[in-house]
Design an enzyme around this catalytic site. Sequence first.
Site, PDB file in Angstrom:
ATOM      1  N   ASN A 132     -14.458  -7.028   5.713  1.00 59.80           N
ATOM      2  CA  ASN A 132     -13.797  -5.731   5.890  1.00 59.80           C
ATOM      3  C   ASN A 132     -14.682  -4.512   5.667  1.00 59.80           C
ATOM      4  O   ASN A 132     -14.223  -3.520   5.099  1.00 59.80           O
ATOM      5  CB  ASN A 132     -12.533  -5.684   5.043  1.00 59.80           C
ATOM      6  CG  ASN A 132     -11.420  -6.433   5.752  1.00 59.80           C
ATOM      7  OD1 ASN A 132     -11.303  -6.339   6.972  1.00 59.80           O
ATOM      8  ND2 ASN A 132     -10.637  -7.198   5.016  1.00 59.80           N
ATOM      9  N   SER A 241      -6.468 -15.904   4.124  1.00 57.28           N
ATOM     10  CA  SER A 241      -7.109 -14.606   3.909  1.00 57.28           C
ATOM     11  C   SER A 241      -8.453 -14.605   4.637  1.00 57.28           C
ATOM     12  O   SER A 241      -8.988 -15.668   4.981  1.00 57.28           O
ATOM     13  CB  SER A 241      -7.329 -14.368   2.425  1.00 57.28           C
ATOM     14  OG  SER A 241      -8.393 -15.186   1.971  1.00 57.28           O
ATOM     15  N   THR A 242      -8.990 -13.421   4.824  1.00 54.99           N
ATOM     16  CA  THR A 242     -10.297 -13.322   5.484  1.00 54.99           C
ATOM     17  C   THR A 242     -11.335 -14.174   4.746  1.00 54.99           C
ATOM     18  O   THR A 242     -12.138 -14.862   5.362  1.00 54.99           O
ATOM     19  CB  THR A 242     -10.769 -11.853   5.507  1.00 54.99           C
ATOM     20  OG1 THR A 242      -9.747 -11.061   6.115  1.00 54.99           O
ATOM     21  CG2 THR A 242     -12.051 -11.691   6.285  1.00 54.99           C
ATOM     22  N   GLY A 243     -11.283 -14.124   3.408  1.00 51.28           N
ATOM     23  CA  GLY A 243     -12.272 -14.867   2.629  1.00 51.28           C
ATOM     24  C   GLY A 243     -12.177 -16.364   2.881  1.00 51.28           C
ATOM     25  O   GLY A 243     -13.200 -17.039   3.057  1.00 51.28           O
ATOM     26  N   TRP A 263     -11.508 -13.352  -6.723  1.00 50.75           N
ATOM     27  CA  TRP A 263     -10.765 -13.345  -7.982  1.00 50.75           C
ATOM     28  C   TRP A 263      -9.478 -12.535  -7.764  1.00 50.75           C
ATOM     29  O   TRP A 263      -9.418 -11.333  -8.053  1.00 50.75           O
ATOM     30  CB  TRP A 263     -11.600 -12.755  -9.125  1.00 50.75           C
ATOM     31  CG  TRP A 263     -10.896 -12.884 -10.462  1.00 50.75           C
ATOM     32  CD1 TRP A 263     -10.185 -11.917 -11.114  1.00 50.75           C
ATOM     33  CD2 TRP A 263     -10.820 -14.053 -11.289  1.00 50.75           C
ATOM     34  NE1 TRP A 263      -9.663 -12.410 -12.291  1.00 50.75           N
ATOM     35  CE2 TRP A 263     -10.036 -13.724 -12.421  1.00 50.75           C
ATOM     36  CE3 TRP A 263     -11.313 -15.361 -11.169  1.00 50.75           C
ATOM     37  CZ2 TRP A 263      -9.744 -14.637 -13.439  1.00 50.75           C
ATOM     38  CZ3 TRP A 263     -11.027 -16.261 -12.183  1.00 50.75           C
ATOM     39  CH2 TRP A 263     -10.260 -15.898 -13.294  1.00 50.75           C
ATOM     40  N   HIS A 293      -0.635 -13.239   2.378  1.00 49.34           N
ATOM     41  CA  HIS A 293      -1.590 -14.220   1.865  1.00 49.34           C
ATOM     42  C   HIS A 293      -1.084 -14.928   0.610  1.00 49.34           C
ATOM     43  O   HIS A 293      -0.215 -14.436  -0.074  1.00 49.34           O
ATOM     44  CB  HIS A 293      -2.913 -13.541   1.514  1.00 49.34           C
ATOM     45  CG  HIS A 293      -3.530 -12.828   2.657  1.00 49.34           C
ATOM     46  ND1 HIS A 293      -3.740 -13.416   3.874  1.00 49.34           N
ATOM     47  CD2 HIS A 293      -3.981 -11.560   2.780  1.00 49.34           C
ATOM     48  CE1 HIS A 293      -4.302 -12.540   4.685  1.00 49.34           C
ATOM     49  NE2 HIS A 293      -4.447 -11.400   4.053  1.00 49.34           N
TER      50      HIS A 293
HETATM   51  N1  CTP Z   1     -10.437 -11.495  -2.436  1.00 48.82           N
HETATM   52  C1  CTP Z   1     -10.172 -12.124  -3.655  1.00 48.82           C
HETATM   53  N2  CTP Z   1      -9.680 -11.398  -4.692  1.00 48.82           N
HETATM   54  C2  CTP Z   1      -9.432 -10.088  -4.573  1.00 48.82           C
HETATM   55  C3  CTP Z   1      -9.686  -9.432  -3.340  1.00 48.82           C
HETATM   56  C4  CTP Z   1     -10.189 -10.173  -2.288  1.00 48.82           C
HETATM   57  O1  CTP Z   1     -10.369 -13.320  -3.783  1.00 48.82           O
HETATM   58  N3  CTP Z   1      -8.987  -9.397  -5.624  1.00 48.82           N
HETATM   59  C5  CTP Z   1     -11.037 -12.272  -1.346  1.00 48.82           C
HETATM   60  C6  CTP Z   1     -10.002 -12.810  -0.378  1.00 48.82           C
HETATM   61  O2  CTP Z   1     -10.405 -14.062   0.098  1.00 48.82           O
HETATM   62  C7  CTP Z   1     -10.039 -11.779   0.736  1.00 48.82           C
HETATM   63  C8  CTP Z   1     -11.512 -11.365   0.754  1.00 48.82           C
HETATM   64  O3  CTP Z   1     -11.904 -11.410  -0.619  1.00 48.82           O
HETATM   65  O4  CTP Z   1      -9.655 -12.289   1.980  1.00 48.82           O
HETATM   66  C9  CTP Z   1     -11.773  -9.989   1.319  1.00 48.82           C
HETATM   67  O5  CTP Z   1     -10.947  -9.036   0.688  1.00 48.82           O
HETATM   68  P1  CTP Z   1     -10.019  -8.056   1.535  1.00 48.82           P
HETATM   69  O6  CTP Z   1     -10.880  -7.185   2.342  1.00 48.82           O
HETATM   70  O7  CTP Z   1      -9.047  -7.397   0.636  1.00 48.82           O
HETATM   71  O8  CTP Z   1      -9.303  -9.171   2.424  1.00 48.82           O
HETATM   72  P2  CTP Z   1      -8.102  -9.427   3.423  1.00 48.82           P
HETATM   73  O9  CTP Z   1      -7.849 -10.889   3.523  1.00 48.82           O
HETATM   74  O10 CTP Z   1      -8.387  -8.745   4.680  1.00 48.82           O
HETATM   75  O11 CTP Z   1      -6.861  -8.809   2.745  1.00 48.82           O
HETATM   76  P3  CTP Z   1      -5.738  -7.929   3.389  1.00 48.82           P
HETATM   77  O12 CTP Z   1      -5.138  -8.760   4.508  1.00 48.82           O
HETATM   78  O13 CTP Z   1      -4.797  -7.690   2.229  1.00 48.82           O
HETATM   79  O14 CTP Z   1      -6.430  -6.686   3.885  1.00 48.82           O
END
Ligand code: CTP
Length: 319
Positions: A132, A241-243, A263, A293
């Site tokens: 992101n 999730s993206t991760g 985390w 997610h």
């Molecule tokens: N992540 C995590 N813990 C957090 C924030 C993020 O483990 N506190 C991991 C997740 O796997 C997440 C990735 O880092 O997918 C990237 O974070 P983010 O950009 O917030 O991911 P998105 O999956 O795109 O979340 P959203 O759909 O809420 O935007």
Amino acid sequence: DGELCLSRSLVNSSDKIIRKAGSTIFQHSVQGWKINSSLVLEIRKNILRFLDAERDVSVVKSSFKPGDVIHYVLDRRRTLNISHNLHSLLPEVSPMKNRRFKTCAVVGNSGILLDSGCGKEIDSHNFVIRCNLAPVVEFAADVGTKSDFITMNPSVVQRAFGGFRNESDREKFVHRLSMLNDSVLWIPAFMVKGGEKHVEWVNALILKNKLQVRTAYPSLRLIHAVRGYWLTNKVPIKRPSTGLLMYTLATRFCDEIHLYGFWPFPKDLNGKAVKYHYYDDLKYRYFSNASPHRMPLEFKTLNVLHNRGALKLTTGKCM
Ligand code: CTP
């Protein structure tokens, strides 16, 4: 048999136990961690039964022609027109074709990275995947700066670049992309309706400024295939999730996968508050059903994989 073998009880215990984010179930020792290469190969083979990341990481030019109408992956009733700009930015061949790496970093966006001092270690990997369009320069000591592959949900335009309302927002965006040089910029443009205007603006800015980034747009089947793999392994994820998507894709290209910034809990193991993102003040309801997610469940799964040597999860300080 190389499957994840996550027991049913482990998965079912999900949210209630996860609420106790200070408890030892999240502990994973980094000391003495060793890669389990045969498990890595098994997992790669099993994931390949569901998707081939080389192909599914992006649609290619020959998949569409300008004017084609496609249905959104998670919103089948709605459609998107493939514009000329979008078509011109589709890669001719997969940007990950024949790319193999000894070690890769997948960098999540959790505030757990702050004060970690992990920047150097992250940058030392052969291939670094980020999510992101997270900022790096101001946080270099903790997150590093190298970036070979970076994702960008269309919502980032609104969230981090003011919806491109002002020239200065657009300049900030162009500057961020120009720092990526020729790394892959992965834009999930076909998931849900809502972001198409943003994607078009992004495409127009890339073309106008002749930016070097190598754009990629995930295939229409990727998310279902990834979900299918995890479901088959008894990890019932509504929407990865993206991760987690990045880890799943990386198993194809990387022999050793190191995760940082994962985390999804409001406190660390010592009870200290952890920001949701290391770089902004976004609040997140980790246990809300409204969230698409199930990051705590994903984390738990990744933790099991860490303990079995399939990947390395770093949530503490780097030496
Ligand atoms: N992540 C995590 N813990 C957090 C924030 C993020 O483990 N506190 C991991 C997740 O796997 C997440 C990735 O880092 O997918 C990237 O974070 P983010 O950009 O917030 O991911 P998105 O999956 O795109 O979340 P959203 O759909 O809420 O935007």
